[in-house]
Design a protein around this motif. Structure first.
Motif, mmCIF file in Angstrom:
data_model
loop_
_atom_site.group_PDB
_atom_site.id
_atom_site.type_symbol
_atom_site.label_atom_id
_atom_site.label_comp_id
_atom_site.label_asym_id
_atom_site.label_seq_id
_atom_site.Cartn_x
_atom_site.Cartn_y
_atom_site.Cartn_z
ATOM 1 N N PHE A 162 22.124 17.449 45.817
ATOM 2 C CA PHE A 162 21.744 16.180 45.182
ATOM 3 C C PHE A 162 20.796 15.390 46.085
ATOM 4 O O PHE A 162 19.832 14.781 45.612
ATOM 5 N N TYR B 220 19.576 9.575 49.635
ATOM 6 C CA TYR B 220 20.634 9.249 50.607
ATOM 7 C C TYR B 220 22.005 9.575 50.025
ATOM 8 O O TYR B 220 22.369 9.134 48.943
ATOM 9 N N VAL B 221 22.732 10.392 50.776
ATOM 10 C CA VAL B 221 24.023 10.876 50.297
ATOM 11 C C VAL B 221 25.147 10.663 51.309
ATOM 12 O O VAL B 221 26.304 10.976 51.011
ATOM 13 N N GLY C 37 20.213 7.767 45.530
ATOM 14 C CA GLY C 37 21.306 8.501 46.133
ATOM 15 C C GLY C 37 22.623 8.012 45.590
ATOM 16 O O GLY C 37 22.705 7.541 44.462
ATOM 17 N N ALA D 56 27.333 12.200 44.997
ATOM 18 C CA ALA D 56 26.626 13.271 44.285
ATOM 19 C C ALA D 56 27.334 13.628 42.979
ATOM 20 O O ALA D 56 28.554 13.805 42.965
ATOM 21 N N PRO D 57 26.565 13.730 41.906
ATOM 22 C CA PRO D 57 27.136 14.218 40.650
ATOM 23 C C PRO D 57 27.227 15.745 40.714
ATOM 24 O O PRO D 57 26.457 16.473 40.065
ATOM 25 N N LEU E 5 24.814 -0.581 46.811
ATOM 26 C CA LEU E 5 23.648 0.176 46.340
ATOM 27 C C LEU E 5 24.007 1.653 46.169
ATOM 28 O O LEU E 5 23.644 2.285 45.176
ATOM 29 N N PHE E 6 24.747 2.187 47.149
ATOM 30 C CA PHE E 6 25.173 3.595 47.116
ATOM 31 C C PHE E 6 25.936 3.890 45.827
ATOM 32 O O PHE E 6 25.612 4.838 45.101
ATOM 33 N N HIS F 13 24.250 3.908 42.069
ATOM 34 C CA HIS F 13 23.574 5.106 41.553
ATOM 35 C C HIS F 13 22.203 4.823 40.953
ATOM 36 O O HIS F 13 21.688 5.645 40.181
ATOM 37 N N VAL F 14 21.607 3.670 41.271
ATOM 38 C CA VAL F 14 20.288 3.396 40.694
ATOM 39 C C VAL F 14 19.185 4.034 41.539
ATOM 40 O O VAL F 14 19.396 4.381 42.710
#
Lengths: 340, 340
Positions: free
Chosen positions: A155, A262-263, A285, A288-289, B276-277, B280-281
């Motif tokens: 992702f 960013y993950v 980010g 993660a899906p 923000l993380f 998910h935008v």
């Protein structure tokens, strides 16, 4: 059954926990074939995230379906399945757009405790993906990696818009960062710069396709990546740590118009709006899906086209979970696989 | 020549300034046909940005080329031209990727002072775009809008990935926000929610294609936009203010997997990393690369398919620049056109 429970920072114990059972008609219960410790498990282990009472741990899992609720249609007892850290219905508008980890009905699996012998998986139809057949033992680490770290690195590469001809930098040399290198290579990146100061991790990064290693962090790391990219910065930067320093290194290493994926789960990060504005980067980010990618990842693993399981450099019985946490906390191991 | 100079917050004077002349062989000097006051000019006017000594003001301009340096090839004396707020070479890798406002040789036009009779434009070949012919007077406001506010609203819509079938929200009802509505309509958005509490601006938003008006700001505005979008948030949100409140309203009004395009110059904004993380935008924006869009925008204006000049609701002679700033500061005018 036995399962790992965090009682306080630094205090992980494997103890008797109640056997999971079907609570809702959309649930499944699986017997775990393998589970592991995640870099994000270290946040509460280190006390960076608050620990409020004993918490069952673990959210990465592969195993065999034991029982399903009356409404489950897509998986059945006896099948080998891979799931991920958010249960999702896979039918809501957010899931259909590919963001299953923000499903309107999502449930974190973390609270259910996958570092155990058995696991209840909510929303089984939308969460679990059955493999084509029961895997041979040597594929277990690869499939377990798909459950989180591979899907997350993947992702990151998608979010950073990695593609042919692109120069990619990866900030972070944990399992997610290393597998982001693997993903960048699969996506055709021309050049892959791995940021790492640990020799064994550098070697694995190179195995996965890194073309350059940068050992510097922070602004020095930014300067090195700019040197390597004609002063412009990389097209795509994957952030796989989650600290203020790593986020700023990622943003500052990206050229204007480039993409930051960013993950790393953000902890204490504050992004300066004005700098971000003038950086001209794309930022995307989050969690993660993984569900979006699981069918493709399982397929690549069965074809033996990718070997993400190499990130597991230590395997221990579940009963030794405490030692697994210590080994990762002290960076003696990249990632520890636990066998229930 | 005469030109507007900011001496201190609230103190704009039109006074004699030295006539611009060719300094480098890549320069052009143009005689301005029209110029204007920008929302971003109000930051120093209000003292939010520091004013360090007398500053020539203005960065939006259309006019007729008077003289060019020896290396200028693309424009010639007598041609009518449109430029924007960053001079760019339009040949570097960043320009070629469409980010001319981050050109490696960029120069801010603002410091040169376009609220004047004449303007030196650096890097003329990469910065100025000639119109097909000298425009009739009624097209001047439209072309002047293309120089900044139209190009900026357009970039906001591009950055927010506006497209057919999408629900779009626009935070900010200044000229940029209003023209972001126009852009969203051109890009085929199905539904366009304008955030505005001023009746005259609401009317213009509806003229440009807004389908819904939200008057609430902050978290109430977020709740209204979520109500209008089945609880999910908009697919695309364009932020055209630049404050903490407007940025957070934009991010929180966007569904997971959706896109925020932010073009309001950020002032004092700090984005919380963890929120923000998990939002998910996608986040993208910055100073609009207006040069990328100018040929298309000029074409649409000459075909009279768009009427961005309607954002100018007051026209004053350059000599009355001080009144122009006051009218915009007090929100008596959306945008003031100045005739040199």
């Amino acid at each position: 059954m036995r399962g790992a429970v965090l009682h306080a920072p630094g205090d992980v114990r494997v103890e008797d926990r109640e056997d999971p059972r079907i609570l809702l008609p959309t649930d499944a219960v699986i017997r775990l074939s393998a589970t592991c410790v995640c870099g994000s498990d270290l946040w509460p282990y280190r006390g960076v995230e608050a620990v409020t009472g004993p918490s069952p741990m673990g959210h990465e899992y592969v195993g065999v379906v034991q029982e399903v609720g009356s409404e489950v249609r897509n998986v059945k007892p006896g099948q080998f399945v891979v799931g991920s850290f958010f249960a999702s219905d896979n039918t809501c508008p957010i899931c259909r757009a590919g963001y299953q980890s923000s499903c309107v009905h999502r449930e974190p699996v973390g609270g259910l405790g996958a570092q155990a012998e058995y696991l209840r998986v909510p929303l089984a139809d939308g969460t679990l993906v059955a493999t084509p057949e029961t895997p041979s033992d040597d594929l277990l680490p690869d499939l377990l990696a798909a459950s989180d770290v591979l899907g997350t690195g993947w992702f990151g590469a998608v979010a950073a818009q990695v593609g042919p001809g692109r120069t990619v930098a990866v900030v972070g040399d944990g399992a997610v960062g290393l597998l982001a290198v693997l993903a960048a290579k699969r996506f055709g990146a021309e050049r892959i710069i791995a940021v790492s100061r640990h020799e064994s991790r550098q070697k694995l990064a190179i195995h996965y396709g890194a073309t350059d290693i940068v050992t510097e962090r922070g602004d020095e790391g930014v300067a090195r990546i700019r040197d390597l990219t004609g002063g412009l910065g990389a097209h795509s930067v994957i952030e796989a740590v989650g600290t203020q320093e790593s986020m700023m290194q990622a943003i500052r290493s990206t050229r204007p118009g480039g993409h930051v994926g960013y993950v790393g789960v953000a902890h204490g990060v504050e992004l300066p709006g004005e700098e971000l504005f003038f950086s001209h980067v794309h930022l995307h980010g989050g969690p993660a899906p993984v569900r979006r990618f699981l069918p493709e990842l399982i397929d690549l693993i069965y074809k033996r086209e990718i070997d993400p399981g190499k990130v597991f450099d230590l395997t221990l019985p579940l009963e030794q979970a405490a030692e697994a946490y210590r080994a990762m906390d002290e960076r003696r191991a990249v990632k520890v696989l636990l066998t229930p």
